[in-house]
Design an enzyme around this catalytic site. Structure first.
Site, PDB file in Angstrom:
ATOM      1  N   CYS A  66       0.836  -1.189   0.000  1.00 16.27           N
ATOM      2  CA  CYS A  66       0.000   0.000   0.000  1.00 16.27           C
ATOM      3  C   CYS A  66       0.873   1.242   0.000  1.00 16.27           C
ATOM      4  O   CYS A  66       2.089   1.146   0.140  1.00 16.27           O
ATOM      5  CB  CYS A  66      -0.875   0.034   1.252  1.00 16.27           C
ATOM      6  SG  CYS A  66      -1.942  -1.400   1.419  1.00 16.27           S
ATOM      7  N   GLY A  78      -1.117   0.770  -5.013  1.00 18.31           N
ATOM      8  CA  GLY A  78      -2.438   0.275  -4.651  1.00 18.31           C
ATOM      9  C   GLY A  78      -3.521   0.892  -5.491  1.00 18.31           C
ATOM     10  O   GLY A  78      -3.616   2.113  -5.584  1.00 18.31           O
ATOM     11  N   ASN A 125       0.836   0.497   5.782  1.00 23.35           N
ATOM     12  CA  ASN A 125       1.396  -0.280   4.670  1.00 23.35           C
ATOM     13  C   ASN A 125       2.224  -1.400   5.265  1.00 23.35           C
ATOM     14  O   ASN A 125       3.148  -1.151   6.037  1.00 23.35           O
ATOM     15  CB  ASN A 125       2.292   0.634   3.801  1.00 23.35           C
ATOM     16  CG  ASN A 125       3.142  -0.143   2.803  1.00 23.35           C
ATOM     17  OD1 ASN A 125       4.265   0.245   2.515  1.00 23.35           O
ATOM     18  ND2 ASN A 125       2.640  -1.239   2.286  1.00 23.35           N
ATOM     19  N   GLY A 126       1.896  -2.633   4.879  1.00 22.58           N
ATOM     20  CA  GLY A 126       2.650  -3.771   5.401  1.00 22.58           C
ATOM     21  C   GLY A 126       1.707  -4.854   5.840  1.00 22.58           C
ATOM     22  O   GLY A 126       0.554  -4.911   5.393  1.00 22.58           O
ATOM     23  N   TYR A 163      10.334  -5.035  -8.369  1.00 19.13           N
ATOM     24  CA  TYR A 163       9.067  -4.829  -9.071  1.00 19.13           C
ATOM     25  C   TYR A 163       8.216  -3.694  -8.528  1.00 19.13           C
ATOM     26  O   TYR A 163       7.631  -2.930  -9.286  1.00 19.13           O
ATOM     27  CB  TYR A 163       8.239  -6.120  -8.997  1.00 19.13           C
ATOM     28  CG  TYR A 163       6.777  -5.967  -9.405  1.00 19.13           C
ATOM     29  CD1 TYR A 163       6.426  -5.891 -10.756  1.00 19.13           C
ATOM     30  CD2 TYR A 163       5.762  -5.898  -8.453  1.00 19.13           C
ATOM     31  CE1 TYR A 163       5.089  -5.745 -11.131  1.00 19.13           C
ATOM     32  CE2 TYR A 163       4.430  -5.759  -8.827  1.00 19.13           C
ATOM     33  CZ  TYR A 163       4.095  -5.681 -10.160  1.00 19.13           C
ATOM     34  OH  TYR A 163       2.788  -5.547 -10.528  1.00 19.13           O
TER      35      TYR A 163
HETATM   36  P1  AMP Z   1       2.674 -14.319 -14.297  1.00 16.12           P
HETATM   37  O1  AMP Z   1       3.308 -14.787 -15.564  1.00 16.12           O
HETATM   38  O2  AMP Z   1       1.184 -14.533 -14.320  1.00 16.12           O
HETATM   39  O3  AMP Z   1       3.339 -14.856 -13.122  1.00 16.12           O
HETATM   40  O4  AMP Z   1       2.858 -12.726 -14.248  1.00 16.12           O
HETATM   41  C1  AMP Z   1       4.135 -12.167 -14.205  1.00 16.12           C
HETATM   42  C2  AMP Z   1       3.997 -10.671 -14.232  1.00 16.12           C
HETATM   43  O5  AMP Z   1       3.318 -10.220 -13.045  1.00 16.12           O
HETATM   44  C3  AMP Z   1       5.349  -9.986 -14.266  1.00 16.12           C
HETATM   45  O6  AMP Z   1       5.386  -9.155 -15.403  1.00 16.12           O
HETATM   46  C4  AMP Z   1       5.406  -9.147 -13.003  1.00 16.12           C
HETATM   47  O7  AMP Z   1       5.854  -7.850 -13.284  1.00 16.12           O
HETATM   48  C5  AMP Z   1       3.991  -9.096 -12.480  1.00 16.12           C
HETATM   49  N1  AMP Z   1       3.941  -9.203 -10.998  1.00 16.12           N
HETATM   50  C6  AMP Z   1       4.893  -9.608 -10.166  1.00 16.12           C
HETATM   51  N2  AMP Z   1       4.473  -9.597  -8.884  1.00 16.12           N
HETATM   52  C7  AMP Z   1       3.219  -9.173  -8.895  1.00 16.12           C
HETATM   53  C8  AMP Z   1       2.245  -8.943  -7.878  1.00 16.12           C
HETATM   54  N3  AMP Z   1       2.513  -9.167  -6.589  1.00 16.12           N
HETATM   55  N4  AMP Z   1       1.031  -8.490  -8.289  1.00 16.12           N
HETATM   56  C9  AMP Z   1       0.758  -8.286  -9.589  1.00 16.12           C
HETATM   57  N5  AMP Z   1       1.645  -8.480 -10.575  1.00 16.12           N
HETATM   58  C10 AMP Z   1       2.854  -8.919 -10.243  1.00 16.12           C
END
Ligand code: AMP
Length: 493
Positions: free
Chosen positions: A18, A44, A132-133, A274
C-alpha cells in the site's frame, strides 16, 4: 473450542502493498495528500482514503478504485475546508494536517469497510491510522483484545493497532502509539493523524520504505516513496528509521524510538525488483539504477547469442536497458501495451485471463519476425500471463525466444506485505528452471541468482545482509506462525 487458525488470510489481504502519506501545516493538506497519492498509485489501486483534522474532530473520505475515482473534488473541498477551520479558531494560524492511504490487493474481499485510513479513539482523542505492510501476530492480538471485550468493525490488522492504543491508554497517561507498536510484529509503515499533529513510524526491520520530505514552505511530509515528495516539490530529507516514530506538528519535526533497529534489517528486495516506482529512491538507492544493474548482472550470468533485447512492458523495461547495454545487443520495443486496459480487466479463469492479456499487449511483427529475441521481465509469479505473452511473441514469428528474469524464482509466500499467489499456484514452487522453461515454451530461461541480486541491491551502509529474500529462499527474518509455514511447505510438495 479451539479458534480456527489461518484466519491469517483476512488481515493479510487487508493490508497488502500500500501507499501512505502524512502532511502537517500546509494550506490545502487534503489536496496535497491527494496529489501525493497519485504518485503512489502503483502501490495500490483497490481503494483510497484521506483524513483531515480541524484540531478537534477527524473528517474522512474513502472510496473504491483508483485515487481519482475514490476521492472526488468535492471530498477534497470538504476535507480542506475542515482543516482550514483549525487556522480560523483560537490564535493558531496553521491549518490541520492530513493523512492518506491507497490499498492494493490482488485477491480477497474488496470491502469498502477495510478502506483506510481507519478512525478510532483513545485517551489522546480521536485518531486516524493508515498502514502499509502486514502484521504476523494480528490474529493472536485480535483474539486477546476480543477476550478483553473489544469489538472490531473490520477484518483489517490495522484496527488491531488502534485497539492496542486504546487499551494501552485506558487507565493511564502513556505513549500509546509506542506501546502499541512494541506489541505488534511484522512489517509496518504507519501514519497517524491526531488533533494537533501527524505521526509516522516504521517497523524495526524496515521492511517497507518510508521517506521524510521538506516542503518549500518549511513544512514536513512523510510518504511511502520519494516520488510522492517529488510531485509536491518537497525535498527528500531522510528515511524514517526502522524502530522510529516521527512527529510533525506546529513545532516542526521531532523523533523518538519505540524499538532499536533490528541487528539484521529486512528491507524487501522485491520493492527494488518490481514494486516501487523506478523514479523513487528507497533503502538508499534509486530504483531505476538498481533495476538497470540487475539487467546488466543477468547479461553477465546468462549471455546468449541473439539479435535484440526486448522489454516486457512496463515491468521489464529498466532491467532490459541494463541487459542490452551490458551485452551490446540492440534494444528494441516490440511488445506494446494498451494503456487503457486496467487491472479490473484481469479475470479469474485462465481463458478469460488469456483474452485479457491479448487485448492488453500487441506484438510488433516486424520487430520480432525471424529474430532471436531476448525478452526481459522482472519476475514470474504464476507464469500464466508470461506463458501467454511468450506464445504471442512466438506466433508473431520470433525464431528463438530467450527469457531473462531479473530476480530468482519466487517459491515461498510473503507474510510481510507482498501479495503473491498461493504457494500452490506459484510456477516455481517445487519445480526446477528446466521444468519452468519447458512449461513456458521458451528456448532458454534464466532467473537472476540471489547473489547477483544482492550484489546490486546494496549500497555502502545497507549491505545485502539487510534485505529480506524470503520469497526466494524461504528464510524468514522473524518467526512466522508454524501453522502458516506448514501450509506453505505442504504446498511445495
Ligand atoms: P505471471 O506470468 O502470471 O506470473 O505474471 C508475471 C507478471 O506479473 C510480471 O510481469 C510481473 O511484473 C507481475 N507481478 C509480479 N508480482 C506481482 C504482484 N505481486 N502483483 C501483480 N503483478 C505482479
Amino acid at each position: 473450542m479451539p479458534h480456527p487458525l489461518p484466519q491469517f488470510d483476512l488481515p493479510r489481504q487487508a493490508n497488502e502493498k500500500c501507499g501512505v502519506v502524512a502532511i502537517w501545516g500546509e494550506q490545502s493538506p487534503a489536496r496535497h495528500a491527494f496529489l501525493a497519492h497519485f504518485a503512489l498509485q502503483h502501490r495500490g489501486q483497490e481503494s483510497a482514503g484521506l483524513c483531515t483534522t480541524d484540531g478537534r474532530t477527524i473528517e474522512r473520505a474513502v472510496g473504491m478504485g483508483l485515487v481519482s475515482q475514490a476521492i472526488t473534488p468535492s471530498d477534497i473541498e470538504r476535507l480542506d475546508a475542515h482543516a482550514t477551520q483549525r487556522a480560523q479558531t483560537n490564535s493558531i494560524r496553521k491549518p490541520g494536517g492530513a493523512i492518506g492511504h491507497n490499498r492494493y490487493s490482488t485477491t480477497g474481499p474488496s470491502a469498502a469497510a477495510n478502506a483506510q485510513p481507519l478512525v478510532g479513539h483513545y485517551r489522546g482523542g480521536p485518531v486516524a491510522l493508515a498502514h502499509n505492510g502486514n502484521l504476523v501476530n494480528a490474529v493472536q492480538l485480535r483474539k486477546s483484545l476480543e477476550a478483553r471485550g473489544h469489538a472490531f468493525a473490520t477484518t483489517s490488522d490495522t484496527e488491531v493497532m488502534l485497539a492496542l492504543m486504546a487499551a494501552a491508554s485506558q487507565e493511564r497517561e502513556t505513549d500509546a502509539l509506542a506501546e502499541a507498536l512494541q506489541q505488534v510484529t511484522g512489517a509496518f509503515c504507519v501514519v497517524l493523524l491526531h488533533q494537533d499533529r501527524v505521526e509516522a513510524a516504521r517497523d524495526p526491520h524496515g521492511w517497507r520504505p518510508l521517506a521524510i520530505g521538506k516542503m518549500p514552505s518549511g513544512n514536513y511530509v512523510v510518504a511511502s516513496e520519494t516520488v510522492a515528495l517529488d510531485v509536491l516539490g518537497a525535498e527528500f530529507v531522510r528515511e524514517v528509521e526502522p524502530g522510529e516514530i516521527v512527529t510533525i506538528s506546529d513545532d516542526g519535526i521531532a523523533s523518538r524510538r519505540f524499538a532499536d533497529v533490528a541487528p539484521r534489517r529486512a528491507h524487501c528486495v522485491f520493492e527494488h525488483v518490481y514494486f516501487a516506482s523506478p523514479a523513487s529512491k528507497i533503502f538508499g538507492q534509486t530504483v531505476q539504477t538498481v533495476r538497470e544493474q540487475l539487467g546488466a548482472k543477468m547479461a553477465e550470468e546468462a549471455p546468449v547469442e541473439a539479435d535484440l533485447v526486448m522489454p516486457m512492458p512496463d515491468s521489464g523495461r529498466s532491467a532490459a536497458t541494463g541487459y542490452a547495454r551490458q551485452s551490446g545487443l540492440p534494444y528494441r520495443e516490440g511488445i506494446i501495451p494498451n494503456r487503457y486496459v486496467g487491472r479490473t480487466f484481469i479475470k479469474p479463469t485462465d481463458e478469460e485471463r488469456a483474452a485479457a492479456v491479448r487485448v492488453k499487449l500487441n506484438i510488433v511483427g516486424d520487430v520480432v519476425r525471424g529474430k532471436r529475441v531476448v525478452i526481459v521481465d522482472d519476475s514470474i509469479v504464476r507464469g500464466t500471463t508470461t506463458k501467454i505473452k511468450m506464445d504471442q511473441v512466438r506466433a508473431a514469428g520470433a525464431k528463438e525466444v530467450h527469457l531473462r528474469i531479473s530476480c530468482p524464482p519466487i517459491r515461498y509466500p510473503c507474510y510481510f506485505g507482498v501479495d503473491f499467489a498461493d504457494p500452490k499456484e506459484l510456477i516455481a514452487t517445487g519445480r526446477g528452471v528446466e521444468h519452468i522453461r519447458a512449461q513456458l515454451g521458451v528456448d532458454s530461461l534464466h532467473f537472476l541468482s540471489i547473489d547477483g541480486l544482492l550484489a546490486v541491491a546494496a549500497c555502502d551502509e545497507v549491505t545485502g545482509e539487510h534485505f529480506c529474500t524470503a520469497c526466494y529462499s524461504g528464510e524468514y527474518r522473524i518467526p512466522v506462525d508454524p501453522e502458516l509455514r506448514k501450509n506453505a511447505m505442504a504446498a511445495k510438495c
